[in-house]
Design a protein around this motif. Sequence first.
Motif, PDB file in Angstrom:
ATOM      1  N   SER A   1       0.774  -1.403  -0.144  1.00  0.00           N
ATOM      2  CA  SER A   1       0.034  -0.147  -0.103  1.00  0.00           C
ATOM      3  C   SER A   1       0.954   1.159   0.100  1.00  0.00           C
ATOM      4  O   SER A   1       0.355   2.467  -0.504  1.00  0.00           O
TER       5      SER A   1
ATOM      6  N   LEU B   1       1.563   1.639  -3.671  1.00  0.00           N
ATOM      7  CA  LEU B   1       0.490   1.929  -4.708  1.00  0.00           C
ATOM      8  C   LEU B   1       0.056   3.411  -4.545  1.00  0.00           C
ATOM      9  O   LEU B   1      -0.131   4.311  -5.183  1.00  0.00           O
TER      10      LEU B   1
ATOM     11  N   THR C   1      -4.822   4.666 -12.008  1.00  0.00           N
ATOM     12  CA  THR C   1      -3.426   4.145 -11.545  1.00  0.00           C
ATOM     13  C   THR C   1      -3.229   2.740 -11.397  1.00  0.00           C
ATOM     14  O   THR C   1      -2.400   1.880 -11.675  1.00  0.00           O
ATOM     15  N   VAL C   2      -4.192   1.843 -10.701  1.00  0.00           N
ATOM     16  CA  VAL C   2      -4.246   0.533 -10.676  1.00  0.00           C
ATOM     17  C   VAL C   2      -4.352  -0.127 -12.251  1.00  0.00           C
ATOM     18  O   VAL C   2      -3.599  -0.973 -12.307  1.00  0.00           O
TER      19      VAL C   2
ATOM     20  N   GLY D   1      -6.074  -4.021  -4.725  1.00  0.00           N
ATOM     21  CA  GLY D   1      -5.157  -3.384  -5.668  1.00  0.00           C
ATOM     22  C   GLY D   1      -4.405  -4.765  -6.376  1.00  0.00           C
ATOM     23  O   GLY D   1      -4.359  -4.943  -7.260  1.00  0.00           O
ATOM     24  N   GLN D   2      -3.838  -5.649  -5.364  1.00  0.00           N
ATOM     25  CA  GLN D   2      -3.046  -6.561  -5.894  1.00  0.00           C
ATOM     26  C   GLN D   2      -4.151  -7.611  -6.887  1.00  0.00           C
ATOM     27  O   GLN D   2      -3.474  -8.033  -7.875  1.00  0.00           O
TER      28      GLN D   2
END
Lengths: 427, 289
Positions: A197, A200, A229-230, A398-399
């Motif tokens: 995190s 990111l 962004t992701v 996010g992953q």
Amino acid sequence: MRLKYAAMLLIAMCFLSCSRTSDVVEVQFWNFGGMPKFLDWIRKQVQVYNNTHPKVRVVLGEKSWHQIREILYAGFSAGAGPDIMTLHADHAAEFGAGGYFYPLNNFPDFEQVKQRFEPNIMESTRYNGNYYGLPSSAIVFILVCNKQLFDAEGIAPPRTWSQFREAAKRLTKDLDGDGAVDQYGLVLLGGDKGGFSYRLAPLMMRAGVKIMSNDVTKFEFNSPRGVATVKLLADMHQIDHSVTPGFLAYTLSEINDLFCSNKVAMSIEGPWFQQLVEDKNPGKEFYTVPVPVPDDLVDQYKTLPSLQDMVMYPISAHSKHLTETWEFLKYIRSAEADMLYIDHKTGGLPTTIQVLNSPENAKRKAWDVYDNEIRHSTPWPAHPHIIPIVKNILAPYGQKAIIGEMTPQDAMDAAVNEAYALLEEGR
Amino acid sequence: MKRSTPYLLLAPALLFTGFILLFPLVQNLLNSLMHMTLGRGGTSWSGLENYSRVLSDGLFWLAFRNTVAYAVAGTVAALLLGLGFAVVLNARIGKFTDIMAFFYSIPWVVSPVVAGFAWKWLLNDSFGIFNEWLTSWGIVREDVNWLGDPRTALLCVAVARIWQFYPFAMVMFLAGLQCIPQEQYEAAEVDGATALRKFFHITIPNLRYVTAVLLLLGVIWSFNDFNMVFVMTRGGPINSSMVLPVLVREYSFVYFDVGKGSALSILVFAMLFLLSFLYLRVLTRSDAA
């Protein structure tokens, strides 16, 4: 007769032990983690302070960096916590809201002491109008680029997302022609939810994303820029295959190994990375540049904030020696003491205005980048539950998006919903 | 001797046991019935709400499935491996049987944390020896992403667990094999039984209690295993190797939701209590037999 003598001896011992109370105030100082250079320094500082202040004895306890919250909560719950400690500033809100920290602005000379510190960094310690610590060292997230690989390819470190993606693609290579990739463009720290995190968020923040709204009532990482962004990382992983496939298992140690052995070209890191690389591969060089920004925001390349994190010194709200502890805190956070952080071996950056502007500090490697980034950086939102939320909700979603288990939009929406649910459950 | 003397002599041990065993258990049970979140201050009675929150959490069911798979499949595989080695050692083929027994037993004496770190490096996708072998032998072209792939992470941890548990199974099976009366094999030989028939009709039935004990112990220990999983994957990537003991830590020391963590640990305790009860039943029957 013998029994009589024994009883008298016991009573005498009791009187002797109770008759004289010590007039030396004991201040418990718990230090969590730190590079060897810092640990040597802090031990010496405590020793010097104790020698020059006979009425106070500072007792230094050295604790694990990895269990700060567990150790502190256990200590506070048992009524045996320290008077003063080192702690990430992102916990200021959590512990401040819990009533564990003493608001330093209650000390009469606080405003004067506050002037020592860079205002942007000082703000990291503030929650709900109170300041809960004095800054120790600060960090800011930047992009490190493997100089050897970039120079060999003849490309400059990226400034924009398209340059970032292109550089990662070009630096992903099968070097020996066996059909297997030997060198990747980008590595992400994915084996530690906190660490992920913290990689990111700088990318998001440099894209103008706010993790939470200014009044910390709304989550905003599912905004179009947050999702983009992701998606950038997901495309690099799934389409370009320029992100190391095993990133979900990596901790800092593996990233350092990969970087130093030229198996990766870029990583989002901070000021600690210089010493890690020196330890592993002395003489290895890398470019230190700001985290890339979206192409349409390139005119704000110098001003968009990266993620700032900081170690601070809070004082326990339950301390019985507030004045003595405050005096000790002012001593170890003087500008003279802050000179320690001009040395990159400490892993952090200075926080006092005097040292930040000093000619000695200007000699530090990549200081021009760090100087600009730290002055524009933003900490995590001042919300008591932000750390569990980014570690346990933002990071896994996010992953999932990056490896293709979910779309970036679905992942960020689900993360935001779960974050609200967590807050609701907490209420 | 006074009537109270035995109780007085027992008192220190009982007090000690009560303090280190019963007190935490009772406290944990009470915590599981409270709203108790460190850092937010205050506690209040919640009844069974924490249990309901655990049971309605998707992560709990994922961790439960993972734990059952890890414990059962890992134990069965370790038992088969242990039995194979025990049979070989029992046959005393060659001069070095005792030396081999020593080497086979090494994994059992290695600390789980040390073993976890060793396996983590063996399975590292870029520097690990397994990928080095697989690529140099031409079995795979690209490095396999063992611990970073949600599909293989739990399997890798289970392999490490099997490696650590099989020596115990081997020693127990070896002891069991050495207790089988030779007359049974001699009688079978007179009847013209093949080696395979002797194995399935004499060896296996004679090992049934050892097998039952090992199976239960293996499942109980694996069910409770925190070290190997935490060191190798921390329950990741993306919770794919999350098991119940690691989830207890997540609830209690990451979210600091002590009530929910306590409720989960009580549920795990109940499952293990049931397994332990079965284990004791098997032991009792074994003794009677």
